[in-house]
Design a protein around this motif. Sequence first.
Motif, short mmCIF file in Angstrom:
data_model
loop_
_atom_site.label_atom_id
_atom_site.label_comp_id
_atom_site.label_asym_id
_atom_site.label_seq_id
_atom_site.Cartn_x
_atom_site.Cartn_y
_atom_site.Cartn_z
N ASP A 27 0.85 -1.24 0.05
CA ASP A 27 0.15 0.10 0.02
C ASP A 27 0.85 1.14 0.00
N VAL A 28 2.25 1.15 0.28
CA VAL A 28 3.01 2.28 0.24
C VAL A 28 3.18 2.87 -1.06
N ASN A 29 2.92 4.23 -1.13
CA ASN A 29 2.98 4.80 -2.45
C ASN A 29 4.60 5.24 -2.58
N TRP A 30 4.87 5.10 -4.12
CA TRP A 30 6.23 5.25 -4.65
C TRP A 30 6.86 6.36 -3.75
N ARG A 31 6.37 7.50 -3.69
CA ARG A 31 6.95 8.71 -2.97
C ARG A 31 7.43 8.47 -1.56
N ASP A 32 6.97 7.30 -1.00
CA ASP A 32 7.04 6.97 0.36
C ASP A 32 8.18 5.68 0.49
N PHE A 33 8.24 4.94 -0.69
CA PHE A 33 8.81 3.71 -0.77
C PHE A 33 10.60 3.79 -0.09
N ARG A 34 10.79 3.17 1.06
CA ARG A 34 12.08 2.99 1.54
C ARG A 34 12.79 1.91 1.64
N ARG A 35 13.91 1.76 2.20
CA ARG A 35 14.55 0.52 2.27
C ARG A 35 13.83 -0.56 3.13
N ARG A 36 13.23 -0.13 4.01
CA ARG A 36 12.42 -1.20 4.96
C ARG A 36 11.41 -1.84 4.00
N ASP A 37 10.59 -1.02 3.05
CA ASP A 37 9.92 -1.49 2.32
C ASP A 37 10.16 -2.66 1.37
N TYR A 38 11.37 -2.20 0.68
CA TYR A 38 12.02 -3.29 -0.17
C TYR A 38 12.54 -4.44 0.76
N LEU A 39 12.91 -4.34 2.07
CA LEU A 39 13.53 -5.66 2.54
C LEU A 39 12.23 -6.22 3.15
N ARG A 40 11.39 -5.66 3.49
CA ARG A 40 9.78 -6.43 3.52
C ARG A 40 9.56 -7.27 2.72
N ALA A 41 9.75 -6.80 1.13
CA ALA A 41 9.16 -7.42 0.06
C ALA A 41 10.29 -8.85 -0.32
N VAL A 42 11.41 -8.52 0.02
CA VAL A 42 12.67 -9.47 0.05
C VAL A 42 12.32 -10.78 0.93
N LEU A 43 11.80 -10.31 2.21
CA LEU A 43 11.69 -11.19 3.32
C LEU A 43 10.45 -12.12 2.96
N ASP A 44 9.26 -11.30 2.39
CA ASP A 44 8.32 -12.12 2.10
C ASP A 44 8.40 -13.08 0.89
N PHE A 45 9.14 -12.68 0.08
CA PHE A 45 9.69 -13.74 -0.93
C PHE A 45 10.36 -14.97 -0.35
N GLN A 46 11.17 -14.48 0.66
CA GLN A 46 12.01 -15.82 1.20
C GLN A 46 11.28 -16.59 1.99
N ASP A 47 10.35 -15.84 2.54
CA ASP A 47 9.31 -16.89 3.09
C ASP A 47 8.17 -17.80 2.46
N ARG A 48 8.20 -17.48 1.18
CA ARG A 48 7.36 -18.26 0.30
C ARG A 48 7.95 -19.64 -0.33
#
Length: 218
Positions: A191-212
Amino acid sequence: MGLYDAYLAVGHRLHDGEPPAHVAIVVTERDLLVDGAFDTLAEALGWALEYGAERVTVSVSVLDESVVPTLTRELRRLDAPAPFVVRGPDDAAVAEGTDGDGDEGADAGTADAPIRITVGLGGKAEFAAAVREIASDVDAGALDPGSIDADDVTDRLVFPEEPDLVIKTGAERLSDFAIWQSVYAELYFTDVNWRDFRRRDYLRAVLDFQDRQRRFGR
């Protein structure tokens, strides 16, 4: 890096799952009209390479085709962390790119550049172009219709490699991104808009991928 970002980075590093080797990021023309959007993109590319990606594909979807030349010009000036190539709908067959310093480089002008950016090159249009090329080859007698398979389509795509992870900010839709290539990709919507996208948001995506547990359509 903040404390929470460091916590996520440690979780990523100690995770048993492999990080995505090929990450795709889907943004829209509106995302890039916000102040600082290109800086955010450059940072996101750096995060991707820092956290295990060997290749990054960025798709910029557009509603107003008149903005494509401007976006393409600005993206070719991007202060990227590695060589990259930018392609739009009018030059999809020609590799044009810049190196990370903003100067055009021979290595960056190939489809093998670790960072590839498309502007206004929708998945439907790309697939249709591949079908037209196949039809032309059949008509010319260079291709047997009975032998056509998935590889024949893949070989005619602009960037044929399949992403492991597709990240879309701001909305749960892919905006006509890489229809053929992303069929087995893991999709991550935030739900985070691009203007607010931060390192933590990217890491959350990567961790979610690693959990799948990836199934590749099975």
